[in-house]
Design a protein around this motif. Structure first.
Motif, PDB file in Angstrom:
ATOM      1  N   ASP A 383      36.361   6.839  13.065  1.00 49.18           N
ATOM      2  CA  ASP A 383      35.872   7.883  14.082  1.00 49.18           C
ATOM      3  C   ASP A 383      35.013   6.620  14.950  1.00 49.18           C
ATOM      4  OD1 ASP A 383      33.971   6.409  12.655  1.00 49.18           O
ATOM      5  OD2 ASP A 383      32.617   7.834  12.612  1.00 49.18           O
ATOM      6  N   GLY A 384      35.658   5.269  15.543  1.00 49.27           N
ATOM      7  CA  GLY A 384      35.342   4.321  16.346  1.00 49.27           C
ATOM      8  C   GLY A 384      34.783   3.348  16.035  1.00 49.27           C
ATOM      9  N   TRP A 385      33.786   3.519  15.027  1.00 49.87           N
ATOM     10  CA  TRP A 385      32.571   2.672  14.782  1.00 49.87           C
ATOM     11  C   TRP A 385      33.024   1.148  14.747  1.00 49.87           C
ATOM     12  CZ3 TRP A 385      26.882   3.795  15.237  1.00 49.87           C
ATOM     13  CH2 TRP A 385      26.858   4.883  15.620  1.00 49.87           C
ATOM     14  N   PHE A 386      32.439   0.161  14.850  1.00 51.84           N
ATOM     15  CA  PHE A 386      33.036  -0.918  14.562  1.00 51.84           C
ATOM     16  C   PHE A 386      31.830  -1.652  13.207  1.00 51.84           C
ATOM     17  CE2 PHE A 386      31.299  -5.905  15.151  1.00 51.84           C
ATOM     18  CZ  PHE A 386      33.033  -6.454  14.022  1.00 51.84           C
ATOM     19  N   LYS A 387      33.189  -1.851  12.203  1.00 55.10           N
ATOM     20  CA  LYS A 387      32.051  -2.375  10.519  1.00 55.10           C
ATOM     21  C   LYS A 387      32.402  -3.576  11.163  1.00 55.10           C
ATOM     22  CE  LYS A 387      35.129  -0.104   7.570  1.00 55.10           C
ATOM     23  NZ  LYS A 387      34.815   0.253   6.995  1.00 55.10           N
ATOM     24  N   THR A 388      30.525  -4.568  10.691  1.00 50.79           N
ATOM     25  CA  THR A 388      30.651  -5.711  11.438  1.00 50.79           C
ATOM     26  C   THR A 388      31.308  -6.365   9.732  1.00 50.79           C
ATOM     27  OG1 THR A 388      28.057  -5.322  10.291  1.00 50.79           O
ATOM     28  CG2 THR A 388      28.509  -4.594  12.542  1.00 50.79           C
ATOM     29  N   GLY A 389      31.264  -5.840   8.248  1.00 48.22           N
ATOM     30  CA  GLY A 389      31.110  -6.192   7.086  1.00 48.22           C
ATOM     31  C   GLY A 389      29.720  -6.742   7.073  1.00 48.22           C
ATOM     32  N   ASP A 390      28.539  -6.819   7.474  1.00 48.40           N
ATOM     33  CA  ASP A 390      27.324  -7.112   7.141  1.00 48.40           C
ATOM     34  C   ASP A 390      27.011  -5.948   6.171  1.00 48.40           C
ATOM     35  OD1 ASP A 390      27.142  -9.641   8.017  1.00 48.40           O
ATOM     36  OD2 ASP A 390      26.993  -8.917  10.265  1.00 48.40           O
ATOM     37  N   LEU A 391      25.724  -6.637   5.628  1.00 49.17           N
ATOM     38  CA  LEU A 391      25.700  -5.412   4.820  1.00 49.17           C
ATOM     39  C   LEU A 391      23.329  -5.134   4.994  1.00 49.17           C
ATOM     40  CD1 LEU A 391      26.933  -5.834   1.038  1.00 49.17           C
ATOM     41  CD2 LEU A 391      27.628  -4.417   2.537  1.00 49.17           C
ATOM     42  N   GLY A 392      23.410  -4.218   5.080  1.00 50.67           N
ATOM     43  CA  GLY A 392      21.978  -3.910   5.543  1.00 50.67           C
ATOM     44  C   GLY A 392      21.171  -2.614   5.814  1.00 50.67           C
ATOM     45  N   TYR A 393      19.743  -2.702   5.646  1.00 45.80           N
ATOM     46  CA  TYR A 393      19.071  -0.932   5.407  1.00 45.80           C
ATOM     47  C   TYR A 393      18.274  -1.125   6.608  1.00 45.80           C
ATOM     48  CZ  TYR A 393      15.482  -3.921   3.368  1.00 45.80           C
ATOM     49  OH  TYR A 393      14.629  -4.287   2.706  1.00 45.80           O
ATOM     50  N   VAL A 394      17.811  -0.203   6.386  1.00 49.41           N
ATOM     51  CA  VAL A 394      16.787   0.409   7.653  1.00 49.41           C
ATOM     52  C   VAL A 394      15.634   0.578   7.103  1.00 49.41           C
ATOM     53  CG1 VAL A 394      16.657   1.460   9.797  1.00 49.41           C
ATOM     54  CG2 VAL A 394      18.299   1.835   9.013  1.00 49.41           C
ATOM     55  N   ASP A 395      13.900   0.202   7.657  1.00 49.21           N
ATOM     56  CA  ASP A 395      13.175   0.944   6.508  1.00 49.21           C
ATOM     57  C   ASP A 395      13.314   2.257   6.973  1.00 49.21           C
ATOM     58  OD1 ASP A 395      11.672  -0.045   9.089  1.00 49.21           O
ATOM     59  OD2 ASP A 395      11.327  -2.059   7.864  1.00 49.21           O
ATOM     60  N   GLU A 396      11.565   2.444   6.396  1.00 51.28           N
ATOM     61  CA  GLU A 396      10.208   3.339   7.519  1.00 51.28           C
ATOM     62  C   GLU A 396      10.121   3.221   8.830  1.00 51.28           C
ATOM     63  OE1 GLU A 396       8.113   0.375   5.557  1.00 51.28           O
ATOM     64  OE2 GLU A 396       9.307   2.019   4.618  1.00 51.28           O
ATOM     65  N   ASP A 397      10.394   2.333   9.553  1.00 48.76           N
ATOM     66  CA  ASP A 397       9.593   1.479  10.729  1.00 48.76           C
ATOM     67  C   ASP A 397      10.921   2.061  11.350  1.00 48.76           C
ATOM     68  OD1 ASP A 397       7.130   2.058   9.858  1.00 48.76           O
ATOM     69  OD2 ASP A 397       7.313   1.062   9.352  1.00 48.76           O
ATOM     70  N   GLY A 398      11.968   2.221  11.458  1.00 49.52           N
ATOM     71  CA  GLY A 398      13.341   1.942  11.723  1.00 49.52           C
ATOM     72  C   GLY A 398      13.740   0.686  11.937  1.00 49.52           C
ATOM     73  N   TYR A 399      13.045  -0.386  11.383  1.00 48.27           N
ATOM     74  CA  TYR A 399      13.420  -2.180  11.778  1.00 48.27           C
ATOM     75  C   TYR A 399      14.354  -1.858  10.480  1.00 48.27           C
ATOM     76  CZ  TYR A 399       9.299  -3.143  14.136  1.00 48.27           C
ATOM     77  OH  TYR A 399       8.063  -4.129  14.838  1.00 48.27           O
ATOM     78  N   HIS A 400      15.434  -2.471  10.919  1.00 49.97           N
ATOM     79  CA  HIS A 400      17.115  -2.901  10.233  1.00 49.97           C
ATOM     80  C   HIS A 400      16.777  -4.552   9.686  1.00 49.97           C
ATOM     81  CE1 HIS A 400      18.388   0.517  13.107  1.00 49.97           C
ATOM     82  NE2 HIS A 400      18.861   0.358  12.800  1.00 49.97           N
TER      83      HIS A 400
END
Length: 519
Positions: A383-400
């Motif tokens: 669907d066109g999104w760039f796959k960075t290859g980096d792993l991460g998550y978003v916390d409850e406040d929206g910080y990555h």
């Protein structure tokens, strides 16, 4: 402020508005916007005389100096494409970049003209090397261009979609690829970044990051041009000289990597003095440890703003200028940048708080890899999104939060192990200066967790560190083996090159000290 059509338009706008403002100060010499405009347009005339045409690729193998900026702008004035090359590269790497980009010329400074590797690599491919400093025909032609009134050219108009730079990836996991970045990629992003960081014409940036790298070029140089501000440019990072410059009190912004901040901290403690507070300290390119973040704020009086960028997309995320700069987080998306956390295989969204691949979309994202359709196709989701290859998550406040690279994920006994989590645990031990964790093949577990540690003192031991991990993380995450080394291999921006570590572990002599944990 309306968005200029091109990077050269952005520079011309400032040069016309404030021609006598200082643009760059370098080793005691000041260059105004008017002077840089004159030098770079005349340099463009020399390039045209050497056969450079719109769309050609011109490589820059040069250290930080006003001459680099002059050459870079000259390439863009002609409508050609700049290919900055890491000056630490040696023959095989240089031959790969020069050949892959199919460059017309390689522009070098005095140091580059004495570099046999670049000369041999270019000669092997039949590409002229043009020295812009020192002695030689290229230098004479470049100098003559400044004295010839007809050496200036009619600037080739460029638009947002046209290619400005091919920047080769840092190669922390293998051979580098050329990311194609347009004028629009840079301009839309620099507008967002300078806006988010409160960057104005009154700021003075102390820039020690290499201009051949994205943070130095795409943020430091382009941000200065876009806002019409000034910079103190250093040939390289040297903590004593940088600390002296900070003490002078002229600097309002300093961009660095964690290693630089650590050395500045040591310098402050050694001298027992601190510079005046700096408006903005920015760190990136490698993880910033929470302890270093707090130590820098306590000793230097300014809290670092950690950000997240890539060669392929310039800057993506950053902690806020006003608001909480959260330890261990790379913050929130810049204006215009869309970020999602998805399963790296299916590209389906994962639940907030769960680890997945960081994927991007926005005007900052590159078009693809130069002449590599296969790598380009693999880099983007359906669907066109760039796959960075980096792993991460978003916390409850929206910080990555970054966890690591997907290629570095360790699967041990069927369990996922994220190297950064283990590294952070190790680095909290008093005897550890820094650590790198990777997986090596194991007949029983598939992969076993191995730690490579730079000790802070002679008191470090494998048994102690393994027990330290055992008490703090799940058993399947703890290192099964610990190696002690004097230093970790890094690229020019401080990123640990784990593929080099893996090769060293497989082929080199036994490390300084290594030990398996007890059964």
């Amino acid at each position: 402020m309306s968005l200029p059509a091109s990077l050269t338009n952005a520079f011309a706008r400032v040069a016309e508005r404030t021609p006598d403002a200082v643009f760059v100060e370098f080793e005691g010499t000041k260059v105004t916007y008017r002077e840089m405009s004159d030098r770079s347009t005349r340099g463009a005339g020399a390039l045209v005389g050497w056969g450079v045409r719109p769309g050609d690729r011109v490589a820059l193998f040069m250290e930080n100096s006003p001459r680099f900026i002059e050459a870079y702008l000259a390439v863009l004035w002609t409508g050609a494409v700049a290919v900055p090359i890491n000056t630490r590269y040696r023959f095989a790497e240089l031959a790969h970049v020069v050949g892959d980009a199919d460059v017309r010329l390689v522009l070098v400074d005095e140091e580059g003209s004495a570099d046999h590797d670049v000369s041999m690599a270019a000669a092997r491919l039949g590409v002229p090397v043009v020295p812009l400093q020192g002695e030689g025909e290229g230098v004479d032609a470049w100098r003559n261009a400044f004295g010839a009134h007809d050496a200036t050219i009619d600037v080739v108009p460029r638009s947002h979609g046209e290619l400005a730079v091919i920047m080769y990836t840092s190669g922390t996991t293998g051979r580098s690829r050329g990311a194609m970045l347009s004028h629009g990629n840079f301009l839309t992003n620099v507008r967002a970044v300078t806006g988010a960081w409160g960057w104005t014409a009154r700021d003075r940036l102390l820039l020690t990051l290499p201009l051949f790298h994205m943070h130095g070029l795409g943020v430091g140089l382009h941000g200065t041009i876009y806002q019409g501000s000034s910079m103190t440019l250093c040939r390289a990072f040297e903590e004593q000289a940088v600390f002296d410059e900070l003490l002078a009190g002229h600097t309002t912004m300093f961009f660095g990597v964690p290693t630089m901040f650590g050395r500045l901290l040591q310098e402050a403690r050694r001298r027992e003095e601190t510079p005046p507070p700096i408006r903005l300290l920015v760190s990136g390119s490698a993880p910033l440890g929470p302890d270093l973040l707090e130590d820098v704020e306590r000793v230097l009086g300014s809290r670092i703003l950690e950000r997240y960028g890539m060669t392929e997309s310039v800057m993506n995320l950053g902690n806020p200028l006003k608001g909480e700069r959260r330890p261990g987080s790379v913050g929130l998306p810049f204006d215009g940048v869309a970020v999602r956390i998805a399963d790296s295989t299916t590209d389906e969204l994962v639940v907030r708080g769960r680890t997945g691949e960081i994927q991007l979309r926005g005007p900052n994202v590159f078009a693809g890899y130069w002449r590599d359709d296969e790598a380009t196709s693999a880099a983007f989701a359906r669907d066109g999104w760039f796959k960075t290859g980096d792993l991460g998550y978003v916390d409850e406040d929206g910080y990555h939060h970054l966890v690591g690279r997907s290629k570095e994920l360790i699967i041990s006994g069927g369990f996922n192990v994220y190297p950064r989590e283990v590294e952070e645990v190790l680095e909290r031990h008093a005897s550890v200066l820094e650590a790198a964790v990777l997986g090596v093949r194991d007949a029983d577990l598939g992969e076993r967790v191995v730690a490579v540690v730079v000790p802070r003192d002679a008191g470090a031991s494998a048994d102690v560190l393994i027990e330290h991990c055992r008490a703090r993380i799940a058993g399947f995450k703890r290192p099964r083996h610990v190696h002690f080394v004097a230093s970790l291999p890094r690229n020019a921006l401080g990123k640990v090159q784990k593929h080099v570590l893996r090769e060293q572990l497989a082929t080199e002599r036994p490390p300084i000290d290594s030990q398996d944990p007890p059964a």
